[in-house]
Each structure stands twice: as C-alpha cells, then as structure tokens.
Design a protein around this motif. Structure first.
Motif, PDB file in Angstrom:
ATOM      1  N   VAL A   1       5.923  11.105  -1.021  1.00 51.77           N
ATOM      2  CA  VAL A   1       4.940   9.311  -0.963  1.00 51.77           C
ATOM      3  C   VAL A   1       4.944   8.328  -0.002  1.00 51.77           C
ATOM      4  O   VAL A   1       7.346   8.099  -0.397  1.00 51.77           O
ATOM      5  CB  VAL A   1       5.029   9.013  -2.596  1.00 51.77           C
ATOM      6  CG1 VAL A   1       4.539   7.615  -2.290  1.00 51.77           C
ATOM      7  CG2 VAL A   1       4.219   9.883  -3.596  1.00 51.77           C
ATOM      8  N   GLY A   2       4.931   7.837   0.982  1.00 49.66           N
ATOM      9  CA  GLY A   2       5.693   6.550   1.644  1.00 49.66           C
ATOM     10  C   GLY A   2       4.371   5.635   0.686  1.00 49.66           C
ATOM     11  O   GLY A   2       4.015   4.972   0.981  1.00 49.66           O
ATOM     12  N   SER A   3       4.839   4.234   1.429  1.00 48.90           N
ATOM     13  CA  SER A   3       5.037   2.656   1.076  1.00 48.90           C
ATOM     14  C   SER A   3       5.935   1.648   1.710  1.00 48.90           C
ATOM     15  O   SER A   3       7.030   1.824   2.080  1.00 48.90           O
ATOM     16  CB  SER A   3       4.812   2.277  -0.670  1.00 48.90           C
ATOM     17  OG  SER A   3       6.458   2.784  -1.241  1.00 48.90           O
ATOM     18  N   ILE A   4       4.421   0.760   1.902  1.00 46.57           N
ATOM     19  CA  ILE A   4       4.880  -0.463   2.580  1.00 46.57           C
ATOM     20  C   ILE A   4       4.550  -1.794   1.598  1.00 46.57           C
ATOM     21  O   ILE A   4       3.811  -1.726   1.005  1.00 46.57           O
ATOM     22  CB  ILE A   4       4.298  -0.492   3.843  1.00 46.57           C
ATOM     23  CG1 ILE A   4       5.118  -1.573   5.032  1.00 46.57           C
ATOM     24  CG2 ILE A   4       2.748  -0.935   3.675  1.00 46.57           C
ATOM     25  CD1 ILE A   4       5.135  -1.092   6.012  1.00 46.57           C
ATOM     26  N   ALA A   5       5.418  -2.813   1.729  1.00 46.25           N
ATOM     27  CA  ALA A   5       5.737  -3.640   0.743  1.00 46.25           C
ATOM     28  C   ALA A   5       5.789  -4.686   1.685  1.00 46.25           C
ATOM     29  O   ALA A   5       6.719  -5.132   2.205  1.00 46.25           O
ATOM     30  CB  ALA A   5       6.231  -3.897  -0.257  1.00 46.25           C
TER      31      ALA A   5
ATOM     32  N   VAL B   1       1.102  -1.356  -0.546  1.00 44.35           N
ATOM     33  CA  VAL B   1       0.197  -0.212   0.293  1.00 44.35           C
ATOM     34  C   VAL B   1       0.804   1.093   0.064  1.00 44.35           C
ATOM     35  O   VAL B   1       1.855   1.596   0.521  1.00 44.35           O
ATOM     36  CB  VAL B   1      -0.575   0.279   1.259  1.00 44.35           C
ATOM     37  CG1 VAL B   1      -0.371   0.306   2.318  1.00 44.35           C
ATOM     38  CG2 VAL B   1      -1.756   1.159   0.833  1.00 44.35           C
ATOM     39  N   ALA B   2       0.270   2.357  -0.786  1.00 41.95           N
ATOM     40  CA  ALA B   2       1.548   4.092  -0.760  1.00 41.95           C
ATOM     41  C   ALA B   2       0.581   4.840  -0.313  1.00 41.95           C
ATOM     42  O   ALA B   2      -0.999   4.507  -1.121  1.00 41.95           O
ATOM     43  CB  ALA B   2       2.254   3.846  -2.276  1.00 41.95           C
ATOM     44  N   SER B   3       0.940   5.432  -0.029  1.00 43.01           N
ATOM     45  CA  SER B   3       0.417   7.445   0.308  1.00 43.01           C
ATOM     46  C   SER B   3      -0.575   7.518  -0.859  1.00 43.01           C
ATOM     47  O   SER B   3      -1.192   8.139  -0.921  1.00 43.01           O
ATOM     48  CB  SER B   3       1.038   7.897   1.286  1.00 43.01           C
ATOM     49  OG  SER B   3       1.740   8.353   0.460  1.00 43.01           O
ATOM     50  N   GLN B   4       0.442   7.100  -2.225  1.00 42.04           N
ATOM     51  CA  GLN B   4      -0.522   7.740  -3.733  1.00 42.04           C
ATOM     52  C   GLN B   4       0.159   6.468  -4.487  1.00 42.04           C
ATOM     53  O   GLN B   4       1.718   5.754  -3.947  1.00 42.04           O
ATOM     54  CB  GLN B   4       0.199   9.406  -3.283  1.00 42.04           C
ATOM     55  CG  GLN B   4       0.073  10.562  -3.291  1.00 42.04           C
ATOM     56  CD  GLN B   4       0.148  11.962  -3.474  1.00 42.04           C
ATOM     57  OE1 GLN B   4       0.367  12.646  -4.913  1.00 42.04           O
ATOM     58  NE2 GLN B   4       1.090  12.564  -2.079  1.00 42.04           N
TER      59      GLN B   4
ATOM     60  N   GLY C   1       0.201  -5.200  -6.210  1.00 45.47           N
ATOM     61  CA  GLY C   1       1.051  -6.120  -6.175  1.00 45.47           C
ATOM     62  C   GLY C   1       1.328  -6.806  -7.122  1.00 45.47           C
ATOM     63  O   GLY C   1       1.360  -5.624  -8.395  1.00 45.47           O
ATOM     64  N   SER C   2       2.170  -7.747  -7.318  1.00 44.79           N
ATOM     65  CA  SER C   2       3.303  -7.737  -8.537  1.00 44.79           C
ATOM     66  C   SER C   2       3.100  -8.994  -8.372  1.00 44.79           C
ATOM     67  O   SER C   2       3.693  -9.439  -6.839  1.00 44.79           O
ATOM     68  CB  SER C   2       4.493  -6.897  -9.215  1.00 44.79           C
ATOM     69  OG  SER C   2       4.949  -6.738  -8.194  1.00 44.79           O
TER      70      SER C   2
END
Length: 233
Positions: free
Chosen positions: A226-230, A40-43, A60-61
């Motif tokens: 932009v912040g994201s976590i995977a 999920v990412a903030s944008q 997702g990938s």
C-alpha cells in the motif's frame, strides 16, 4: 469475563464516553492548536485488513488540541462486506507524560455509514497507547478494546507493538506486529513494515507492506503493498 459483567460494561462505557466529552469541552473550546491532513491511498487498510476491496481510497483527519486533551475525527472511503462505503472514526483523549513515557488514552466511536439494514455498524472502542524512545528506536504499545464490535462481533481486543527508526531527518522506517482476538469475529496476527518519507514540510509519502496469518479468512486478510500520500496542515 462473565456475560453479566460484559453486559454492564456495554451499558456503562458509552455513558462514560459522554461524561468525558462534557468534561473535556471547556478545555477544547479554548483549543491551542488545530491540525489535520488529507490524502489518497492505493488501498484502505485498518487493523491489518483491507477495507476498500483493493480499490484506492481518499482520507482526511482533523484534530483539536487543548493542553494534553484533544478531540479528533478521521474518515476514509471504504468498500466493506457490510455494504459500508466509508469508515468514520471520532475520538476524545488525553496525552500525559510520566517517567519517560508518553501515554495516550482515548474513547473512540467507529461508524460504518451505508451498512445494510440490521448490521451493527456503529460501536465504541477504548484505547491506550504507551510510547517511549529507546536510543534511536521509538516504540509504542497499543491496547484497543470494544465490548460490542461491528456486526455479530461481541468483545474484541487489538494489541499492537510498533517500533521505528529514523533513516535520515526526512525518512523513517517503522514496523508493527499485532494480535486480534474476538468473540464472534475474525482472529488473526497482523504485521506491517514500511517507510515514510517527507517530500516537503507538509507532504509525506508512505509505502508499506501489510500481511496477516489469516489468509483463510478471505482476501482482506492477504498480503498487500500500500502506498499513500498525504498533505498536512
């Protein structure tokens, strides 16, 4: 590039992509590894521009690898002016190594589901990466080309240079600068810089600043954090 040559290129490149897929299918059928991630990412940002109207996105990938060949698929939620609510990117490619360089040559299909009627939301891209480590710095040059882009865009180029350095064994700083040129589409210079940190063996956090020199083109081209976590698997 002449209009005649460009028209021939548009007709032949999708055929080339199909032939390449047929040639790769026996190798990928005996895949050596399957990997992927969800997050999920903030944008959602693509090619330096905001693509989710400032809203959070999920993505997702998955990638199937067989030797130096691979096939991959990526999807993210989006909110585009075309009406598209997602972006789906599928690719087939080849990753050879030569003279200290790592190469990645791929044929990419980009689809924008949900686009309004009459909008061309499916197109082909052709991409080549050349990567090499220079001391502690990892470098990558990327050239991406399409003969017929989204909407009214005709041929377009994206040329990007990226560099990165490890801060510690779990943290890496990377920065990139790129130029987009397009016939009938937005043209701008984009850049980003940020840090990726592995929280566990399978979870990573990325915090990055994106910006362009095309603020006059509208909000998607303005600066954003932009912040994201995977989660990788």
């Amino acid at each position: 590039m002449s209009a005649r040559f460009r028209d021939q290129l548009r007709r032949r490149l999708p055929l080339f992509a199909g032939l390449l897929a047929v040639c790769l299918s026996p190798t990928l059928a005996n895949a050596q590894s399957v990997s992927g991630q969800v997050g999920v990412a903030s944008q959602y940002v693509g090619k330096g521009a905001g693509k989710s109207d400032g809203n959070p996105s999920v993505f997702g990938s998955v990638e199937i690898e067989g030797g130096a060949f691979y096939a991959s698929a990526f999807a993210s939620s989006a909110d585009l002016s075309s009406g598209a609510h997602a972006e789906i990117v599928t690719a087939i490619g080849y990753r050879p190594e030569f003279a200290g360089f790592e190469f990645d040559v791929s044929v990419v299909n980009r689809d924008l589901p949900g686009s309004k009627p009459g909008y061309d939301g499916n197109y082909w891209e052709y991409q080549a990466d050349a990567s090499r480590k220079l001391g502690p710095v990892s470098t990558r040059l990327r050239v991406n080309y399409t003969a017929d882009g989204a909407g009214g865009t005709q041929e377009a180029w994206w040329v990007e240079l990226q560099g990165g350095v490890a801060i510690d064994r779990k943290t890496k700083f990377t920065a990139a600068v790129a130029e987009r040129s397009a016939d009938g589409g937005a043209e701008y210079v984009a850049w980003n810089a940020g840090v990726k940190r592995k929280l566990t063996d399978n979870i990573a956090l990325d915090v990055r600043w994106y910006d362009t020199d095309g603020h006059s083109l509208g909000e998607p081209y303005e600066g954003r954090l932009v912040g994201s976590i995977a989660l990788s698997f």
